[in-house]
Scaffold this motif. Structure first.
Motif, mmCIF file in Angstrom:
data_model
loop_
_atom_site.group_PDB
_atom_site.id
_atom_site.type_symbol
_atom_site.label_atom_id
_atom_site.label_comp_id
_atom_site.label_asym_id
_atom_site.label_seq_id
_atom_site.Cartn_x
_atom_site.Cartn_y
_atom_site.Cartn_z
ATOM 1 N N ARG A 97 -3.774 -0.447 -3.078
ATOM 2 C CA ARG A 97 -2.381 -0.578 -2.648
ATOM 3 C C ARG A 97 -2.152 0.109 -1.305
ATOM 4 O O ARG A 97 -2.871 1.024 -0.928
ATOM 5 N N ALA A 98 -1.107 -0.308 -0.630
ATOM 6 C CA ALA A 98 -0.780 0.228 0.694
ATOM 7 C C ALA A 98 -0.383 1.704 0.661
ATOM 8 O O ALA A 98 -0.461 2.386 1.680
ATOM 9 N N ASP A 99 0.013 2.214 -0.509
ATOM 10 C CA ASP A 99 0.472 3.604 -0.596
ATOM 11 C C ASP A 99 -0.665 4.614 -0.754
ATOM 12 O O ASP A 99 -0.432 5.789 -1.016
ATOM 13 N N GLY A 100 -1.910 4.168 -0.630
ATOM 14 C CA GLY A 100 -3.038 5.084 -0.741
ATOM 15 C C GLY A 100 -3.560 5.259 -2.151
ATOM 16 O O GLY A 100 -4.382 6.136 -2.404
ATOM 17 N N ALA B 225 -8.048 4.761 -0.009
ATOM 18 C CA ALA B 225 -7.339 5.141 -1.240
ATOM 19 C C ALA B 225 -7.699 6.579 -1.591
ATOM 20 O O ALA B 225 -8.870 6.951 -1.608
ATOM 21 N N ARG B 226 -6.683 7.387 -1.861
ATOM 22 C CA ARG B 226 -6.893 8.793 -2.218
ATOM 23 C C ARG B 226 -7.020 8.987 -3.717
ATOM 24 O O ARG B 226 -7.600 9.970 -4.171
ATOM 25 N N THR B 227 -6.455 8.066 -4.494
ATOM 26 C CA THR B 227 -6.552 8.140 -5.955
ATOM 27 C C THR B 227 -6.797 6.749 -6.527
ATOM 28 O O THR B 227 -6.426 5.741 -5.925
ATOM 29 N N VAL B 228 -7.424 6.741 -7.688
ATOM 30 C CA VAL B 228 -7.577 5.516 -8.464
ATOM 31 C C VAL B 228 -6.900 5.795 -9.801
ATOM 32 O O VAL B 228 -7.175 6.809 -10.442
ATOM 33 N N GLU B 229 -5.999 4.914 -10.196
ATOM 34 C CA GLU B 229 -5.255 5.085 -11.434
ATOM 35 C C GLU B 229 -5.507 3.906 -12.359
ATOM 36 O O GLU B 229 -5.856 2.806 -11.911
ATOM 37 N N LEU B 230 -5.301 4.156 -13.643
ATOM 38 C CA LEU B 230 -5.422 3.099 -14.639
ATOM 39 C C LEU B 230 -4.592 3.473 -15.849
ATOM 40 O O LEU B 230 -4.216 4.635 -16.029
ATOM 41 N N ASP B 231 -4.290 2.485 -16.647
ATOM 42 C CA ASP B 231 -3.660 2.687 -17.941
ATOM 43 C C ASP B 231 -4.600 2.092 -18.980
ATOM 44 O O ASP B 231 -5.107 0.984 -18.794
ATOM 45 N N LEU C 121 -8.199 9.348 -11.047
ATOM 46 C CA LEU C 121 -9.357 9.914 -10.375
ATOM 47 C C LEU C 121 -8.932 10.261 -8.963
ATOM 48 O O LEU C 121 -8.548 9.374 -8.194
ATOM 49 N N GLN C 122 -8.962 11.550 -8.637
ATOM 50 C CA GLN C 122 -8.602 11.999 -7.297
ATOM 51 C C GLN C 122 -9.819 11.895 -6.380
ATOM 52 O O GLN C 122 -10.941 12.123 -6.804
ATOM 53 N N SER C 123 -9.571 11.612 -5.125
ATOM 54 C CA SER C 123 -10.651 11.573 -4.147
ATOM 55 C C SER C 123 -11.199 12.983 -3.968
ATOM 56 O O SER C 123 -10.456 13.963 -3.929
#
Length: 127
Positions: free
Chosen positions: A48-51, A86-92, A123-125
């Protein structure tokens, strides 16, 4: 996956599944997972564009599960997301999908929050 769906929402309903996929299906985010020349799964993810990057789903055919393929696909997506800043990767993940939660934890994802049906993981970078 059907067992996890039934634990979460009750008996399987084709119409309910079709409605869910009609609402959430975005072919722009999909990649087919191939192993040995066979289509064996799908990755649904986006940067996403928000990092942030969002991993919506990883699905592997049952006969290919337990071989480390899902973990490698996720690691490749994380690497790709980082090349896109991307600084973080998120999931549900569904709370009932304990196997997936363990996989995400092994890959470094941390529990962020729970809702009634899902667990948010991040997951944080390291950079």
């Amino acid at each position: 996956m059907r067992a996890v769906v039934e634990i979460t929402w009750g008996p399987w309903s084709d119409s309910q599944q079709r409605a869910f996929h009609a609402e959430w299906f975005d072919p722009q985010r999909l990649s087919i997972i191939v192993a040995g020349g066979q289509d064996i799964g799908v990755l649904d993810a986006e940067v996403r564009a928000d990092g942030t990057a969002y991993l919506a789903r990883v699905e592997i055919l049952p006969e290919y599960q337990g071989r480390g393929i899902g973990g490698r696909v996720i690691q490749q997506f994380v690497e790709h997301a980082r090349t896109q800043a991307a600084r973080t990767v998120e999931l549900d993940v569904l709370l009932a999908n304990v196997d997936a939660q363990r996989l995400y934890e092994r890959l470094g994802f941390e529990h962020v929050a729970d809702s009634r049906l899902r667990r948010r993981m991040r997951l944080q970078s390291s950079e």
